[in-house]
Design an enzyme around this catalytic site. Structure first.
Site, PDB file in Angstrom:
ATOM      1  CD  GLU A  56      51.576  40.802  38.511  1.00  0.00           C
ATOM      2  OE1 GLU A  56      52.003  41.125  39.642  1.00  0.00           O
ATOM      3  OE2 GLU A  56      50.406  41.007  38.131  1.00  0.00           O
ATOM      4  CE  LYS A  58      47.013  40.656  36.425  1.00  0.00           C
ATOM      5  NZ  LYS A  58      46.790  42.096  36.698  1.00  0.00           N
ATOM      6  CD  GLU A 218      50.839  46.952  44.521  1.00  0.00           C
ATOM      7  OE1 GLU A 218      51.630  46.720  45.431  1.00  0.00           O
ATOM      8  OE2 GLU A 218      49.688  46.464  44.476  1.00  0.00           O
ATOM      9  CB  SER A 219      46.728  47.853  39.545  1.00  0.00           C
ATOM     10  OG  SER A 219      46.978  46.726  40.333  1.00  0.00           O
TER      11      SER A 219
HETATM   12  O1  LIG Z   1      48.075  43.967  35.205  1.00  0.00           O
HETATM   13  P1  LIG Z   1      48.212  45.293  35.890  1.00  0.00           P
HETATM   14  O2  LIG Z   1      46.983  46.133  35.825  1.00  0.00           O
HETATM   15  O3  LIG Z   1      49.470  46.003  35.414  1.00  0.00           O
HETATM   16  O4  LIG Z   1      48.433  45.007  37.444  1.00  0.00           O
HETATM   17  C1  LIG Z   1      49.577  44.366  37.946  1.00  0.00           C
HETATM   18  C2  LIG Z   1      49.444  44.167  39.459  1.00  0.00           C
HETATM   19  O5  LIG Z   1      49.454  45.395  40.085  1.00  0.00           O
HETATM   20  C3  LIG Z   1      48.201  43.408  39.789  1.00  0.00           C
HETATM   21  O6  LIG Z   1      48.361  42.157  39.193  1.00  0.00           O
HETATM   22  C4  LIG Z   1      47.931  43.269  41.290  1.00  0.00           C
HETATM   23  C5  LIG Z   1      48.130  44.184  42.261  1.00  0.00           C
HETATM   24  N1  LIG Z   1      47.782  43.684  43.460  1.00  0.00           N
HETATM   25  C6  LIG Z   1      47.355  42.439  43.293  1.00  0.00           C
HETATM   26  C7  LIG Z   1      46.935  41.495  44.232  1.00  0.00           C
HETATM   27  C8  LIG Z   1      46.596  40.255  43.779  1.00  0.00           C
HETATM   28  C9  LIG Z   1      46.636  39.941  42.426  1.00  0.00           C
HETATM   29  C10 LIG Z   1      47.058  40.861  41.488  1.00  0.00           C
HETATM   30  C11 LIG Z   1      47.432  42.109  41.919  1.00  0.00           C
END
Ligand SMILES: O=P(O)(O)OC[C@@H](O)[C@@H](O)c1c[nH]c2ccccc12
Length: 269
Positions: A56, A58, A218-219
């Site tokens: 990503e 970001k 995710e995340s």
């Molecule tokens: O930065 P991270 O913790 O690796 O997360 C990425 C991504 O999963 C996260 O940006 C995200 C997952 N779903 C979303 C919905 C909207 C905005 C952002 C997101």
């Protein structure tokens, strides 16, 4: 009480109005039709082989604030591609994530792999816009949409040849995504209403997702160990932002994550 997600979406709707005044619906539909055909991202994510990394672009987030300035998003995306990323996610939400459609355009010019327009999709207009700017994948956040909206936007993404990454965070949302017929389902460890991260959520929900769907973690992925963990829990793909934009060496970081995933799948992590 309004949640973080509600606040984000009201900002998204405001910004959408401004863009719609500049480029009307007829025009955006024409632009979407004129764009080169979308890549079959679902097939690329479902292909056999090691864990697929969706990397990503970001800059900031509501939970962490400023992450990285990223003066050249195309350069970063190029590094991700060189490291073996299967797809690139580009945040286009402006207020909270510091992204834009210009970032998506810049990345589209640079890389050949599928692009995810990462935003809070609540209208048909945004879907045409995504396609017009070269997106192959769009995000549908189940928590942000009622059944009707979810169904309509999902159908529209298919009509435009795009893959929908359907995002869930609890059992009920997962059932809704499966019922919808989603081929690619993302379990977001971060609850978008509270911004808390629950890494165990993937393992709790993965068994509700049919095996012929691509399961995306995710995340909150901090590095190769987390990738190995999610692979051991059945993840086919992982979406990583913060760890890649803050770690330096983005190419190498992607490569190391893919290798960790491969080792975990062989049971030697
Ligand atoms: O930065 P991270 O913790 O690796 O997360 C990425 C991504 O999963 C996260 O940006 C995200 C997952 N779903 C979303 C919905 C909207 C905005 C952002 C997101």
């Amino acid at each position: 009480m309004a949640t973080v997600l509600d606040d984000i979406i009201s900002g998204v709707r405001e910004d959408l109005k401004t863009r719609m005044r500049a480029i009307g619906p007829v025009q955006i539909i024409e632009q979407a039709a004129a764009a080169p055909a979308a890549l079959d991202a679902a097939a690329m994510l479902a292909a056999p082989g090691p864990v697929k990394i969706i990397s990503e672009v970001k800059r900031k987030s509501p939970s962490k604030g400023e992450l990285a300035t990223i003066p050249d998003p195309a350069e970063l995306a190029g590094s991700y591609e060189a490291g073996g990323a299967t797809a690139i996610s580009v945040l286009t939400e402006q207020r909270r994530f510091g992204g834009s459609l210009d970032d998506l355009d810049a990345v589209r010019e640079r890389v050949r792999i599928p692009l995810l327009r990462k935003d809070f999709m609540v209208s048909e207009y945004q879907m045409f816009e995504a396609r017009a700017h070269g997106a192959d994948i769009i995000l549908l956040i189940v928590a942000a949409l009622d059944d009707r909206q979810l169904h309509d936007l999902f159908q529209q993404s298919a009509d435009l040849g795009m893959t929908a990454l359907v995002e869930v965070h609890d059992e009920h949302e997962t059932e809704r995504a499966v019922e919808l017929g989603a081929r690619v389902i993302g379990v977001n460890a971060r609850n978008l209403k509270t911004l808390e991260v629950h890494r165990e959520m993937f393992g709790k929900l993965a068994h509700l997702i049919p095996d012929d769907c691509v399961k995306v973690a995710e995340s909150g992925i901090r590095g190769p160990e987390d990738i190995a963990y999610y692979v051991s829990q059945g993840a086919d793909a992982a979406l990583v932002g913060e760890a890649l934009v803050t770690g330096g060496e983005p190419s190498q970081a992607v490569r190391t994550m893919i290798e960790a995933g491969a080792r975990a799948r062989q049971g030697v992590a």
